[in-house]
Design a protein around this motif. Structure first.
Motif, PDB file in Angstrom:
ATOM      1  N   ASN A 231     -15.269  58.465  -7.386  1.00  8.44           N
ATOM      2  CA  ASN A 231     -14.599  57.135  -6.961  1.00  8.44           C
ATOM      3  C   ASN A 231     -14.773  55.876  -7.304  1.00  8.44           C
ATOM      4  O   ASN A 231     -13.291  55.003  -6.745  1.00  8.44           O
ATOM      5  CB  ASN A 231     -16.881  56.516  -6.090  1.00  8.44           C
ATOM      6  N   VAL A 232     -14.724  55.711  -8.476  1.00 11.16           N
ATOM      7  CA  VAL A 232     -13.648  54.869  -9.342  1.00 11.16           C
ATOM      8  C   VAL A 232     -12.420  55.219 -10.069  1.00 11.16           C
ATOM      9  O   VAL A 232     -11.369  54.128  -9.786  1.00 11.16           O
ATOM     10  CB  VAL A 232     -14.611  54.768 -11.197  1.00 11.16           C
ATOM     11  N   ARG A 233     -11.986  56.259  -9.736  1.00  9.58           N
ATOM     12  CA  ARG A 233     -10.814  56.983  -9.970  1.00  9.58           C
ATOM     13  C   ARG A 233      -9.731  56.118  -8.712  1.00  9.58           C
ATOM     14  O   ARG A 233      -9.094  55.834  -8.948  1.00  9.58           O
ATOM     15  CB  ARG A 233     -10.811  57.963 -10.184  1.00  9.58           C
ATOM     16  N   ALA A 234     -10.613  56.435  -8.092  1.00 11.94           N
ATOM     17  CA  ALA A 234     -10.038  55.828  -5.980  1.00 11.94           C
ATOM     18  C   ALA A 234     -10.278  54.857  -6.274  1.00 11.94           C
ATOM     19  O   ALA A 234      -8.806  54.076  -5.764  1.00 11.94           O
ATOM     20  CB  ALA A 234     -10.307  56.894  -5.049  1.00 11.94           C
ATOM     21  N   LEU A 235     -11.177  54.313  -6.685  1.00 15.81           N
ATOM     22  CA  LEU A 235     -11.004  52.657  -6.598  1.00 15.81           C
ATOM     23  C   LEU A 235     -10.132  52.116  -7.166  1.00 15.81           C
ATOM     24  O   LEU A 235      -9.265  51.063  -7.200  1.00 15.81           O
ATOM     25  CB  LEU A 235     -12.656  52.510  -6.540  1.00 15.81           C
ATOM     26  N   LEU A 236      -9.820  52.450  -8.097  1.00 16.01           N
ATOM     27  CA  LEU A 236      -8.932  51.572  -9.055  1.00 16.01           C
ATOM     28  C   LEU A 236      -6.771  52.003  -8.969  1.00 16.01           C
ATOM     29  O   LEU A 236      -6.595  51.116  -9.157  1.00 16.01           O
ATOM     30  CB  LEU A 236      -8.857  52.406 -10.761  1.00 16.01           C
ATOM     31  N   LEU A 237      -7.250  52.884  -8.312  1.00 14.63           N
ATOM     32  CA  LEU A 237      -5.636  53.144  -8.184  1.00 14.63           C
ATOM     33  C   LEU A 237      -5.366  52.338  -6.525  1.00 14.63           C
ATOM     34  O   LEU A 237      -4.547  51.573  -6.434  1.00 14.63           O
ATOM     35  CB  LEU A 237      -5.495  54.659  -7.528  1.00 14.63           C
ATOM     36  N   ALA A 238      -6.529  52.567  -6.124  1.00 14.85           N
ATOM     37  CA  ALA A 238      -6.533  52.073  -4.504  1.00 14.85           C
ATOM     38  C   ALA A 238      -6.654  50.201  -5.132  1.00 14.85           C
ATOM     39  O   ALA A 238      -5.414  49.607  -3.931  1.00 14.85           O
ATOM     40  CB  ALA A 238      -7.097  52.399  -3.244  1.00 14.85           C
ATOM     41  N   GLY A 239      -7.393  49.731  -5.623  1.00 16.13           N
ATOM     42  CA  GLY A 239      -7.673  48.775  -5.767  1.00 16.13           C
ATOM     43  C   GLY A 239      -6.190  47.852  -5.601  1.00 16.13           C
ATOM     44  O   GLY A 239      -5.756  45.970  -6.126  1.00 16.13           O
ATOM     45  N   HIS A 240      -5.584  48.275  -7.428  1.00 16.32           N
ATOM     46  CA  HIS A 240      -4.346  48.340  -7.866  1.00 16.32           C
ATOM     47  C   HIS A 240      -3.207  48.065  -6.648  1.00 16.32           C
ATOM     48  O   HIS A 240      -2.418  46.694  -7.124  1.00 16.32           O
ATOM     49  CB  HIS A 240      -4.583  48.465  -9.491  1.00 16.32           C
ATOM     50  N   GLU A 241      -2.831  49.380  -7.002  1.00 15.47           N
ATOM     51  CA  GLU A 241      -1.761  49.160  -6.153  1.00 15.47           C
ATOM     52  C   GLU A 241      -1.671  48.932  -4.446  1.00 15.47           C
ATOM     53  O   GLU A 241      -0.907  47.826  -4.145  1.00 15.47           O
ATOM     54  CB  GLU A 241      -1.478  50.738  -5.230  1.00 15.47           C
TER      55      GLU A 241
END
Length: 442
Positions: free
Chosen positions: A243-253
């Motif tokens: 979830n952190v990996r996905a949130l980091l990706l979605a949250g910044h892109e």
């Protein structure tokens, strides 16, 4: 999932422009929303799109798309190459597992939690970055926003500042896995993405170990390490990492695209720049907003954010699969049909937003009511509504606030240098990378 493009006895049309092997992929890259709008006009709200390499998906663009998205016969269905990027995060889950993870994670994204921690971090990072841009002759706006938004997300997670460059490089590689190009040979997108995911996961395990040991107090990862779902169950280490990996990706892109388009419109619409400056002149001593409630005090900035999201939503469609037969637009859609719903296209529906191609703040600025499901459609609907919505909203208002204050102090205004930007759509919606912004006296 492969499909012949037929549903039972009915043959549903395919969007124009399909090419051998790559299908509609080239058009989707440079003009996805244009393709969908043209297809809806010519074929109606139901048609097939080929994402390349025989991966076809049935698009539905009816004005009731939000209601369709909430139908019990719909389940999340991300292709394998995307699941390889986001893992077993909430993004790709339904049912009990989704409820378990989401109920544990959601409190960390509440307006109250953001006001206590993440908001101050965002404000600090935004201020430092803008000060740096003012010292440059010009800068490429979207790459700059990617660096800004990733730094915000990483700082919130407790990543040391010295490691930001390596994380930025890793996420640039990770998102290559979004492209549906087959093969995992060295150098191909899937190979590079998998290698980046392994690097990111190793670092996240280190951060999680620090959090569990009490050395990352106040970080987002520390909050998740102590989180419990509605039944009192904790998240597993792998659930936290995915979830952190996905949130980091979605949250910044996604935020990078939104902030870039905000600057682009402020730079090319003098009346928009004047309006936001007037808003800040009216209350020159106001502090940077740290909560959703404080952000609502800036109606022009709020309206700019809403209109940018309507026109340039980064996530322009949603993957679903039909689990039981349904009827859409008078057509029977059998079970196991791969479906795509473009909530972004709702923002271009003239029956919902008159003169939809016009940038118009009055759609939002003079409203007395809070945004409803249609207004928030770019963030999804139902149980998969974007976890980071409040974070993205506060970030956008803080960014506009800080940019205007910094430029006014310096006696500068933004302007575009070079060709007018266009929106590209893969891996997510974003302005062309070559778009540059500079500042001049004004």
């Amino acid at each position: 999932m492969l499909s012949s493009g037929r549903t039972g006895r009915d043959e549903i049309p395919t969007a124009a422009g399909e090419l051998p092997v790559v299908g509609h992929l080239p058009i989707l890259y440079r003009d996805a929303i244009g393709l969908l709008r043209r297809s809806r006009s010519a074929l109606g709200p139901l048609f097939w799109v080929n994402f390349g390499f025989a991966k076809r998906r049935l698009f539905y663009l009816g004005s009731d798309a939000l209601d369709v998205l909430r139908m019990p016969e719909m389940v999340t269905d991300y292709p394998k190459h995307l699941k390889d990027v986001v893992g077993r995060s909430t993004t790709v889950q339904d049912g009990a597992l989704h409820r378990h993870m989401r109920s544990a994670i959601s409190p960390s994204f509440s307006p109250q939690s953001l006001a206590k921690g993440a908001s101050a971090t965002m404000a600090s990072v935004i201020s430092a970055r803008i000060d740096g841009w003012l010292r440059q002759e010009s800068f490429a706006i979207h790459p700059a926003m990617l660096e800004l938004t990733l730094e915000i997300m990483l700082r919130v997670c407790g990543v040391p500042a010295r490691d930001l460059h390596a994380w930025n490089r890793a996420y640039c590689e990770l998102i290559l896995g979004v492209y549906p190009i087959p093969g995992r040979l060295p150098g191909l997108p899937a190979y590079r993405s998998a290698r980046a995911r392994a690097w990111i996961d190793d670092r996240l395990r280190e951060l999680l170990a620090l959090a569990r040991g009490g050395s990352a107090a106040g970080s987002f990862i520390e909050l998740l390490s102590n989180a419990r779902d509605d039944e009192g169950e904790p998240l597993s280490d792998q659930e936290i990492i995915d979830n952190v990996r996905a949130l980091l990706l979605a949250g910044h892109e996604t935020s990078a695209s939104t902030l870039a388009w905000i600057v682009i419109h402020l730079a090319r619409q003098s009346e928009l720049w004047s309006a936001i400056c007037e808003e800040h002149t009216a209350d020159p001593d106001a502090p940077v907003p740290m909560s959703v409630r404080e952000a609502h005090r800036f109606p022009v900035s709020h309206a700019i954010f809403r209109e940018i999201m309507r026109l340039y939503s980064p996530g322009w469609f949603i993957f679903r699969t039909v689990t039981d037969p349904i009827t859409l637009h008078g057509r029977r859609i059998p079970r196991n049909t791969p479906l795509a719903i473009s909530l972004t296209c709702l923002g271009y529906d003239p029956s919902l937003f008159p003169d939809p191609d016009r940038f118009d703040l009055s759609r939002w600025k003079d409203r007395a009511s809070s945004p409803g499901p249609l207004d928030l459609a770019q963030f999804g609907g139902g149980p998969h509504f974007c976890l980071g919505y409040n974070l993205a909203y506060i970030e956008a208002i803080q960014f506009q606030f800080t940019l205007v204050r910094a430029l006014r102090r310096a006696g500068l205004i933004p302007y575009l240098r070079g060709p007018s930007p266009k929106q590209l759509y893969l891996p997510v919606g974003r302005p062309t990378a070559a778009t540059r912004v500079a500042f001049r006296p004004g």
